[in-house]
Design a protein around this motif. Structure first.
Motif, PDB file in Angstrom:
ATOM      1  N   SER A 152     -18.979   6.499  19.075  1.00 21.52           N
ATOM      2  CA  SER A 152     -19.737   5.838  20.149  1.00 21.52           C
ATOM      3  C   SER A 152     -20.296   4.790  19.820  1.00 21.52           C
ATOM      4  CB  SER A 152     -20.770   7.388  19.874  1.00 21.52           C
ATOM      5  OG  SER A 152     -20.820   8.348  20.255  1.00 21.52           O
ATOM      6  N   ALA A 153     -19.203   4.200  19.033  1.00 21.58           N
ATOM      7  CA  ALA A 153     -19.305   2.919  18.899  1.00 21.58           C
ATOM      8  C   ALA A 153     -20.281   1.825  20.159  1.00 21.58           C
ATOM      9  CB  ALA A 153     -18.934   2.336  18.146  1.00 21.58           C
ATOM     10  N   GLN A 154     -21.030   1.050  20.066  1.00 17.82           N
ATOM     11  CA  GLN A 154     -21.162   0.420  21.129  1.00 17.82           C
ATOM     12  C   GLN A 154     -21.917  -1.206  20.594  1.00 17.82           C
ATOM     13  OE1 GLN A 154     -24.082   1.020  23.851  1.00 17.82           O
ATOM     14  NE2 GLN A 154     -25.044   3.160  22.956  1.00 17.82           N
ATOM     15  N   THR A 155     -21.686  -2.364  21.073  1.00 13.73           N
ATOM     16  CA  THR A 155     -22.804  -3.630  20.861  1.00 13.73           C
ATOM     17  C   THR A 155     -23.318  -3.256  21.148  1.00 13.73           C
ATOM     18  OG1 THR A 155     -20.952  -4.925  22.471  1.00 13.73           O
ATOM     19  CG2 THR A 155     -20.112  -4.721  20.604  1.00 13.73           C
ATOM     20  N   VAL A 156     -25.251  -4.101  20.683  1.00 11.37           N
ATOM     21  CA  VAL A 156     -25.986  -4.069  21.148  1.00 11.37           C
ATOM     22  C   VAL A 156     -26.851  -5.693  21.137  1.00 11.37           C
ATOM     23  CG1 VAL A 156     -26.427  -1.412  20.925  1.00 11.37           C
ATOM     24  CG2 VAL A 156     -26.960  -3.371  18.622  1.00 11.37           C
ATOM     25  N   GLY A 171     -23.677   3.015  15.674  1.00 15.79           N
ATOM     26  CA  GLY A 171     -22.991   4.554  16.166  1.00 15.79           C
ATOM     27  C   GLY A 171     -23.364   5.609  14.996  1.00 15.79           C
ATOM     28  N   ILE A 172     -22.144   6.816  15.295  1.00  9.74           N
ATOM     29  CA  ILE A 172     -22.644   7.779  14.371  1.00  9.74           C
ATOM     30  C   ILE A 172     -21.051   8.080  14.310  1.00  9.74           C
ATOM     31  CG2 ILE A 172     -22.813  10.291  14.932  1.00  9.74           C
ATOM     32  CD1 ILE A 172     -25.862   8.735  15.526  1.00  9.74           C
ATOM     33  N   LYS A 200     -25.376   1.115  11.880  1.00 11.09           N
ATOM     34  CA  LYS A 200     -25.644  -0.273  12.338  1.00 11.09           C
ATOM     35  C   LYS A 200     -25.091  -1.290  11.735  1.00 11.09           C
ATOM     36  CE  LYS A 200     -30.544   0.523  13.984  1.00 11.09           C
ATOM     37  NZ  LYS A 200     -31.806   0.219  13.819  1.00 11.09           N
ATOM     38  N   LEU A 201     -24.283  -1.984  12.385  1.00 13.35           N
ATOM     39  CA  LEU A 201     -23.351  -3.615  11.594  1.00 13.35           C
ATOM     40  C   LEU A 201     -23.262  -4.475  11.677  1.00 13.35           C
ATOM     41  CD1 LEU A 201     -20.237  -1.065  11.689  1.00 13.35           C
ATOM     42  CD2 LEU A 201     -21.515  -1.441   9.496  1.00 13.35           C
ATOM     43  N   TRP A 202     -24.114  -5.097  11.521  1.00 11.74           N
ATOM     44  CA  TRP A 202     -23.789  -6.475  11.745  1.00 11.74           C
ATOM     45  C   TRP A 202     -22.495  -7.237  11.129  1.00 11.74           C
ATOM     46  CZ3 TRP A 202     -27.594  -3.364  10.144  1.00 11.74           C
ATOM     47  CH2 TRP A 202     -28.961  -3.725  11.242  1.00 11.74           C
ATOM     48  N   ILE A 203     -21.878  -7.920  12.194  1.00  8.06           N
ATOM     49  CA  ILE A 203     -20.356  -8.619  11.953  1.00  8.06           C
ATOM     50  C   ILE A 203     -20.736  -9.728  12.581  1.00  8.06           C
ATOM     51  CG2 ILE A 203     -17.807  -8.235  12.160  1.00  8.06           C
ATOM     52  CD1 ILE A 203     -18.761  -5.184  12.810  1.00  8.06           C
ATOM     53  N   TYR A 208     -16.969 -11.523   9.522  1.00 10.33           N
ATOM     54  CA  TYR A 208     -17.542 -10.347   7.376  1.00 10.33           C
ATOM     55  C   TYR A 208     -18.622 -10.091   8.182  1.00 10.33           C
ATOM     56  CZ  TYR A 208     -14.963 -13.815   5.311  1.00 10.33           C
ATOM     57  OH  TYR A 208     -14.045 -15.234   4.859  1.00 10.33           O
ATOM     58  N   VAL A 209     -18.861  -8.591   7.630  1.00 12.18           N
ATOM     59  CA  VAL A 209     -19.670  -7.651   7.580  1.00 12.18           C
ATOM     60  C   VAL A 209     -20.575  -8.479   6.641  1.00 12.18           C
ATOM     61  CG1 VAL A 209     -21.353  -5.565   7.161  1.00 12.18           C
ATOM     62  CG2 VAL A 209     -18.786  -5.947   7.853  1.00 12.18           C
ATOM     63  N   LEU A 210     -22.113  -8.923   7.842  1.00 14.21           N
ATOM     64  CA  LEU A 210     -23.237  -9.404   6.583  1.00 14.21           C
ATOM     65  C   LEU A 210     -24.522  -8.014   5.943  1.00 14.21           C
ATOM     66  CD1 LEU A 210     -24.381 -12.701   9.040  1.00 14.21           C
ATOM     67  CD2 LEU A 210     -22.671 -12.061   7.025  1.00 14.21           C
ATOM     68  N   ARG A 211     -24.493  -7.330   7.382  1.00 13.17           N
ATOM     69  CA  ARG A 211     -25.172  -5.826   7.096  1.00 13.17           C
ATOM     70  C   ARG A 211     -24.641  -5.086   7.486  1.00 13.17           C
ATOM     71  NH1 ARG A 211     -31.274  -7.985   7.649  1.00 13.17           N
ATOM     72  NH2 ARG A 211     -31.302  -9.031   5.929  1.00 13.17           N
ATOM     73  N   HIS A 212     -24.908  -3.443   6.510  1.00 12.82           N
ATOM     74  CA  HIS A 212     -24.859  -2.205   7.294  1.00 12.82           C
ATOM     75  C   HIS A 212     -26.585  -1.425   6.948  1.00 12.82           C
ATOM     76  CE1 HIS A 212     -23.228  -0.543   3.627  1.00 12.82           C
ATOM     77  NE2 HIS A 212     -24.723   0.884   4.166  1.00 12.82           N
ATOM     78  N   GLU A 213     -27.161  -0.515   8.032  1.00  9.46           N
ATOM     79  CA  GLU A 213     -28.112  -0.111   7.424  1.00  9.46           C
ATOM     80  C   GLU A 213     -27.165   1.599   8.287  1.00  9.46           C
ATOM     81  OE1 GLU A 213     -32.206  -1.054   9.256  1.00  9.46           O
ATOM     82  OE2 GLU A 213     -32.103   0.584   9.936  1.00  9.46           O
TER      83      GLU A 213
END
Length: 267
Positions: A152-156, A171-172, A200-203, A208-213
């Motif tokens: 269920s990935a989506q850009t927000v 996403g989940i 949550k991913l910041w790309i 480059y992935v800058l952060r994940h939560e």
């Protein structure tokens, strides 16, 4: 698993999103775009030679009106080929309280094994692991899971991390994909306990992935409760919160280091 931060999430309540040119893009096209972002990130991050990863984990345990908070911070420097790692961990019981525990660990790949040296309370503990066994526990192994198994990935929207613009993807992750081989995870691994995890991913545009939560509250409670509703609980405590945020940086630019001679001599 490493101040306060405010996040503003942009939402799309319609069936499509308006382009700058006046066109409309369907939900399917948006999903394709999100999939492409994740695939590019997986490809980019898998080719890194070095990076740093700083994490902050907040764990809140609750029992009726009682609660207790544990904060864990970890700073990791990683080299991938050959594998070499240095990390520092500190633990705090209660937000704003004193640090109650610290640990430092070095690891290096040598002779087909990963040799580790943990420094805690003035003592050095040495151990050896297979490369596959050890590396799958590290930051990039978890990140690869998030990038390849996200549902269920989506850009927000977009946000800046340390001044760099990034697309935010949510996403989940199915609990079965998170559960490791330990017996305490068996019910989740076998699908007997439903324990999805929010990611949550910041790309960046370059992948480059800058952060994940990751919010693993449901997952951790599922591990404690098990599949048998008649079983006696381990105790009356449950997880009110289990959230990890990890920030990545110094891509291919981590300063090299050597394991200190005094650590090797004390092992």
């Amino acid at each position: 698993m490493k101040g306060g931060r405010n996040y503003v999430w942009e939402k799309d309540y319609g069936n499509g999103s308006r382009c700058d040119s006046g066109c409309w893009s369907s939900g399917t096209e948006k999903q394709d775009d999100t999939t492409a972002i994740l695939q590019k990130a997986q490809n980019t991050m898998s080719k890194l030679e070095s990076l740093c990863a700083d994490s902050e984990t907040k764990i809140v345990m609750e029992n009726g009106s009682e609660s207790g908070t544990t904060m864990i911070w970890r700073n990791q420097d990683l080299f991938m080929n050959p594998f070499k790692m240095h990390y520092k961990t500190k633990v705090m019981l209660g937000e704003g309280s004193e640090v109650v525990d610290t640990e430092e660990q070095y690891a290096e790949e040598r002779d087909g094994m990963v040799h580790t040296y943990s420094v805690t309370a003035g003592y050095v503990f040495a151990d050896s692991h297979t490369i596959e066994e050890f590396i799958r526990e590290q930051a990039l192994a978890d990140l690869d899971l998030y990038l390849t198994k996200l549902q269920s990935a989506q850009t927000v929207g977009t946000e800046e991390i340390n001044g760099v613009s990034a697309t935010v993807v949510t996403g989940i992750l199915d609990g079965k994909d998170m559960a490791d081989s330990g017996e305490e995870w068996a019910d989740i691994r076998e699908g007997k306990v439903d324990a999805d995890t929010s990611i949550k991913l910041w790309i960046t545009e370059d992948g480059y992935v800058l952060r994940h939560e990751i919010d693993a509250t449901a997952l951790m409670n599922g591990m404690r409760s098990g599949a048998d509703p008649e079983a006696e609980p381990v105790d009356d405590w449950s997880y009110g919160e289990y959230v990890e945020q990890m920030t990545y940086g110094d891509f291919n630019a981590v300063p090299d280091f050597e394991i200190p001679a005094e650590v090797l001599e004390a092992a």
